[in-house]
Motif scaffolding. Structure first.
Motif, short mmCIF file in Angstrom:
data_model
loop_
_atom_site.label_atom_id
_atom_site.label_comp_id
_atom_site.label_asym_id
_atom_site.label_seq_id
_atom_site.Cartn_x
_atom_site.Cartn_y
_atom_site.Cartn_z
N VAL A 1 7.93 18.35 -0.02
CA VAL A 1 7.03 17.02 0.37
C VAL A 1 8.22 15.86 0.53
N TYR A 2 9.07 15.98 -0.39
CA TYR A 2 9.04 14.88 -0.69
C TYR A 2 10.96 14.48 0.21
N PHE B 1 -3.11 7.49 2.02
CA PHE B 1 -3.77 9.07 0.96
C PHE B 1 -3.35 8.18 -0.21
N GLU B 2 -4.09 9.35 -1.82
CA GLU B 2 -4.22 9.27 -3.08
C GLU B 2 -5.47 8.48 -3.29
N ASP C 1 1.56 1.82 -3.42
CA ASP C 1 0.58 2.33 -4.67
C ASP C 1 0.93 3.73 -4.21
N GLN C 2 0.98 4.23 -2.70
CA GLN C 2 0.52 5.11 -2.67
C GLN C 2 1.74 6.43 -2.82
N TRP C 3 2.53 6.06 -2.77
CA TRP C 3 4.08 7.00 -3.32
C TRP C 3 3.68 6.86 -4.86
N ASN D 1 5.07 13.84 -11.91
CA ASN D 1 4.71 13.00 -12.84
C ASN D 1 3.71 14.23 -13.91
N GLN E 1 -4.49 9.23 -15.92
CA GLN E 1 -3.40 10.01 -16.85
C GLN E 1 -3.90 10.42 -17.79
N VAL F 1 6.66 19.92 -4.75
CA VAL F 1 5.82 19.10 -4.28
C VAL F 1 8.25 18.47 -3.96
N GLU G 1 1.19 6.32 -6.60
CA GLU G 1 0.20 7.87 -6.76
C GLU G 1 0.58 8.91 -6.95
N ALA G 2 0.82 9.14 -6.70
CA ALA G 2 1.44 10.06 -5.68
C ALA G 2 2.34 11.00 -6.52
N ALA H 1 -4.98 4.56 -4.58
CA ALA H 1 -4.81 3.86 -3.52
C ALA H 1 -5.63 2.95 -2.33
N THR I 1 1.16 -0.94 -0.06
CA THR I 1 -0.54 0.18 0.26
C THR I 1 0.71 1.61 0.09
N GLY J 1 2.73 9.61 -9.82
CA GLY J 1 1.70 10.47 -11.20
C GLY J 1 0.97 10.96 -11.13
N GLN J 2 0.20 11.76 -9.91
CA GLN J 2 -0.45 12.48 -9.93
C GLN J 2 -0.13 13.87 -9.57
N SER J 3 1.42 13.98 -8.87
CA SER J 3 2.03 14.98 -8.04
C SER J 3 3.10 15.52 -8.66
#
Lengths: 220, 220
Positions: A151-152, B66-67, A102-104, A113, B110, A148, A106-107, B70, A99, A109-111
């Motif tokens: 946050v990283y 989060f996300e 998956d979460q990071w 990328n 995407q 972003v 998606e981060a 995910a 999980t 892909g969404q934040s």
């Protein structure tokens, strides 16, 4: 003979994301060029592999897959015994580790990328293909990406990699755009202590260096 | 008492994606409002749950996630015995079915999400919050979304749902933005035969109707 085929060029960030995964997993593959100048990506045969007419597409003896992050997950799931065992958060199907990946992912892909892809276009591909750069778009997306990366930087002060103690797909997915951006504006990554430490480590992985070699070789 | 908490408002598309999944899975939850007008999403306590300061965040007895996509996967994986059993492509961990869900869920994230989110902002949220609409942005994103929906229309001529014969997370993820867009420009979806048939079916699901009821109720 490799039974795995990746369609596209290693110069495409999304293609190189899949190649990095294949090298990490030590899965043999062949690369099938797609001549976009001749419109091959919009041909009926290619659209059967990739309905959006984009690269990469992936094919092995079992199936075809598109979308780079979904392809990477499939490679990890279908070749569990090969190469790197922790790209999906550990071999034992640990739900919390998976999980976190998956979460990071998606981060990414969404934040990460969207602004990083816009910057890659402006800073690298626009000059290469003779498009005019848009200074407002560069400034706007550098600001978004900086948020972003802040946050990283906090996250990477708590854990070695984004999803935890192991290098995973969540880190790997950043390599293609990160590689181009660091070559154009090193400070964006390296001025942040933890992001800089993380970037040095993930970009030095042998699997990624093989992708960069493919990118630097004369393209067929 | 529900041990599952979702942070955010059902008016947020990303929050409502998670709520739709919880209703499909028949998992009890409570909703914890986040007062963004007062900056609560940027408070240190909330940033521990969601480091980007966005909604939704998810918490249960086991972990925080989060996300939105995910979170949906986690809900399916952590509550496998509850509610809808095929959201991840079947209960038996069939790799090809799961890969098809991953692939179309990434296509949503995407390809569908960027232009549809831009349109949701322009057509729904900009007037609601007193921002000026940008006709060029509307035109540009409607054209991008039309191309995506053309691909969907071909796909949905071959299979009942995006990932195959079952309704999955890949379909569910489209409900929040789709619901708003259909209310503003019905033709975008309904003028395409297969997309129209698919939209009628997925938007009529009881789980989604419960989310719409929450959106239409007075917000606390």
């Amino acid at each position: 003979m490799a039974s795995v085929t990746v369609y596209g060029t290693p110069l495409s960030p999304a293609v190189s994301r899949v190649l990095a995964c294949l090298f990490e997993k030590d899965v043999d593959f062949k690369l099938a060029p797609v001549d976009m100048a001749k419109g091959q990506h919009k041909s009926p045969d290619f659209l059967k592999l990739q309905p959006f007419g984009q690269v990469p597409a992936f094919q092995d003896e079992l199936t075809t897959v598109f979308e780079s992050r979904a392809i990477c997950k499939y490679i990890c799931n279908n070749y569990p015994e090969k190469g790197n065992q922790t790209l999906m958060g550990g071999r034992d199907g640990d739900l919390l580790a998976q999980t976190s990946v998956d979460q990071w992912l998606e981060a990414e892909g969404q934040s990460f990328n969207p602004p990083s892809s816009a910057l890659v276009f402006q800073l690298a591909f626009a000059p290469m293909f003779g498009f005019k750069q848009d200074p407002a778009a560069i400034e706007q997306n550098e600001a978004k990406l900086a948020n972003v990366l802040d946050v990283y930087d906090r996250r990477l002060g708590e854990s070695k990699f984004l999803a935890g103690d192991d290098f995973t797909l969540a880190d790997l997915a950043h390599l293609p755009n990160g590689h181009i951006l660091v070559s154009k504006n090193e400070d964006l990554f390296m001025s942040r202590k933890n992001v800089g430490r993380w970037w040095e480590e993930i970009s030095a992985r042998p699997a990624w260096k093989k992708v960069v070699e493919m990118q630097n070789a004369p393209q067929g």
